[in-house]
Design an enzyme around this catalytic site. Sequence first.
Site, PDB file in Angstrom:
ATOM      1  N   ASN A  86      -2.155  -7.293   9.872  1.00 41.48           N
ATOM      2  CA  ASN A  86      -2.223  -5.906   9.409  1.00 41.48           C
ATOM      3  C   ASN A  86      -0.975  -5.456   8.657  1.00 41.48           C
ATOM      4  O   ASN A  86      -1.053  -4.562   7.813  1.00 41.48           O
ATOM      5  CB  ASN A  86      -2.456  -4.982  10.613  1.00 41.48           C
ATOM      6  CG  ASN A  86      -2.259  -3.532  10.268  1.00 41.48           C
ATOM      7  OD1 ASN A  86      -3.070  -2.917   9.588  1.00 41.48           O
ATOM      8  ND2 ASN A  86      -1.144  -2.956  10.731  1.00 41.48           N
ATOM      9  N   LYS A 123       4.515   0.801  -8.918  1.00 37.89           N
ATOM     10  CA  LYS A 123       5.165   0.983 -10.208  1.00 37.89           C
ATOM     11  C   LYS A 123       4.237   0.383 -11.272  1.00 37.89           C
ATOM     12  O   LYS A 123       3.557  -0.613 -11.013  1.00 37.89           O
ATOM     13  CB  LYS A 123       6.517   0.247 -10.250  1.00 37.89           C
ATOM     14  CG  LYS A 123       7.546   0.855 -11.200  1.00 37.89           C
ATOM     15  CD  LYS A 123       8.158   2.122 -10.601  1.00 37.89           C
ATOM     16  CE  LYS A 123       9.345   2.599 -11.430  1.00 37.89           C
ATOM     17  NZ  LYS A 123       9.893   3.872 -10.905  1.00 37.89           N
ATOM     18  N   TYR A 154       0.397  -4.765  -5.265  1.00 37.87           N
ATOM     19  CA  TYR A 154      -0.377  -4.527  -4.043  1.00 37.87           C
ATOM     20  C   TYR A 154      -1.796  -5.080  -4.176  1.00 37.87           C
ATOM     21  O   TYR A 154      -2.297  -5.783  -3.286  1.00 37.87           O
ATOM     22  CB  TYR A 154      -0.406  -3.025  -3.763  1.00 37.87           C
ATOM     23  CG  TYR A 154      -1.130  -2.627  -2.507  1.00 37.87           C
ATOM     24  CD1 TYR A 154      -0.532  -2.784  -1.256  1.00 37.87           C
ATOM     25  CD2 TYR A 154      -2.410  -2.067  -2.561  1.00 37.87           C
ATOM     26  CE1 TYR A 154      -1.196  -2.400  -0.100  1.00 37.87           C
ATOM     27  CE2 TYR A 154      -3.074  -1.684  -1.413  1.00 37.87           C
ATOM     28  CZ  TYR A 154      -2.467  -1.849  -0.186  1.00 37.87           C
ATOM     29  OH  TYR A 154      -3.128  -1.466   0.957  1.00 37.87           O
TER      30      TYR A 154
END
EC number: 1.1.1.212
Length: 454
Positions: free
Chosen positions: A295, A302, A360
Amino acid sequence: MAPKRSSDLFSQVVNSGPGSFLARQLGVPQPETLRRYRAGEPPLTGSLLIGGAGRVVEPLRAALEKDYDLVGNNLGGRWADSFGGLVFDATGITEPAGLKGLHEFFTPVLRNLGRCGRVVVVGGTPEAAASTNERIAQRALEGFTRSLGKELRRGATTALVYLSPDAKPAATGLESTMRFLLSAKSAYVDGQVFSVGADDSTPPADWEKPLDGKVAIVTGAARGIGATIAEVFARDGAHVVAIDVESAAENLAETASKVGGTALWLDVTADDAVDKISEHLRDHHGGKADILVNNAGITRDKLLANMDDARWDAVLAVNLLAPLRLTEGLVGNGSIGEGGRVIGLSSIAGIAGNRGQTNYATTKAGMIGITQALAPGLAAKGITINAVAPGFIETQMTAAIPLATREVGRRLNSLLQGGQPVDVAEAIAYFASPASNAVTGNVIRVCGQAMIGA
């Protein structure tokens, strides 16, 4: 664990007396207050209708009759009941023309589906179909369930479950998935497709405590979704090894104390992370864990043109490289063995992408890659691996989003609202159950059927 009150001001207003009246007058969609799990409450608020002419109708009735109010199928009748759930067995559809059965079953009864009702279609794995026509028909089920999910109102949800044609007649491997979907635990899981393999399963002694006696490792457990995962695991009977960085020591200790677990301060990116976890397991749990939840995660947003090495490298290290290293390391040294469960946290960003989050989204798509790449090899060891991809979940992170963007993000799904951390935790607990041993390689979104992504 009682559900937390929504922080969604819009939902609170339009579900209030005056606000509800005004919203109806203006034609504003009103989010339903979702029914979430509470111990002692029935899984559904109304009766369960199981229909169709496939091979799992009778096994499902036999498995669910003790805990559900089952009613018979009468396609031509008028129904006075408010159904809590509708299940259609489509495994017997072998020709595209047979899809007419969906219309014949659902159309007469949909208006009687109650608040927060459940619709589940069970089909056969298209890739394993016996003929071209059967494969076409089974693949068509996905379009049906996803579209129906966008038509339902009042917090009702849909799901499609593909069952391996090699499953034995009793189809025991299907039960844990059906119990999850036909319950308040799946409140924010909508329009999703589950794959269930051929393995038989043994039901737990108590479906209220499916993780009784299990040891679960949860990384990033100090706060937010990780802390909620720990709470749900403990509720279901597991002992939790809560892991987070030393800077979160106070919150981590609070989580561990709350769930009666143990806290382990650890940087998951450290070279010795696997060794330290293994040492902790030897000291406290006989060297073994049953469940690993990857997790821990960070964001360093950015635009790519402005992103420095530090932002890229940090996100990659925590969100992708560490989960891969922990999974391979703990399985490789025997800390997680036969019967083990590995669950990773992906994100809808990893499926649909997100502006300003190339780093991400890369890692969250990579988590899907880990799940799909490792599933066959882990299955040979008796271990399952699955991933959960949350959509808009009400957390400290989403609370920091500017108001207008936040409100739009909440509404862009079939349930017209954001989810709660417990929604993610319930899906993870379902994957972690010993009774889910026939479920591996799945990537399930907990997103209220978000409009973005697939």
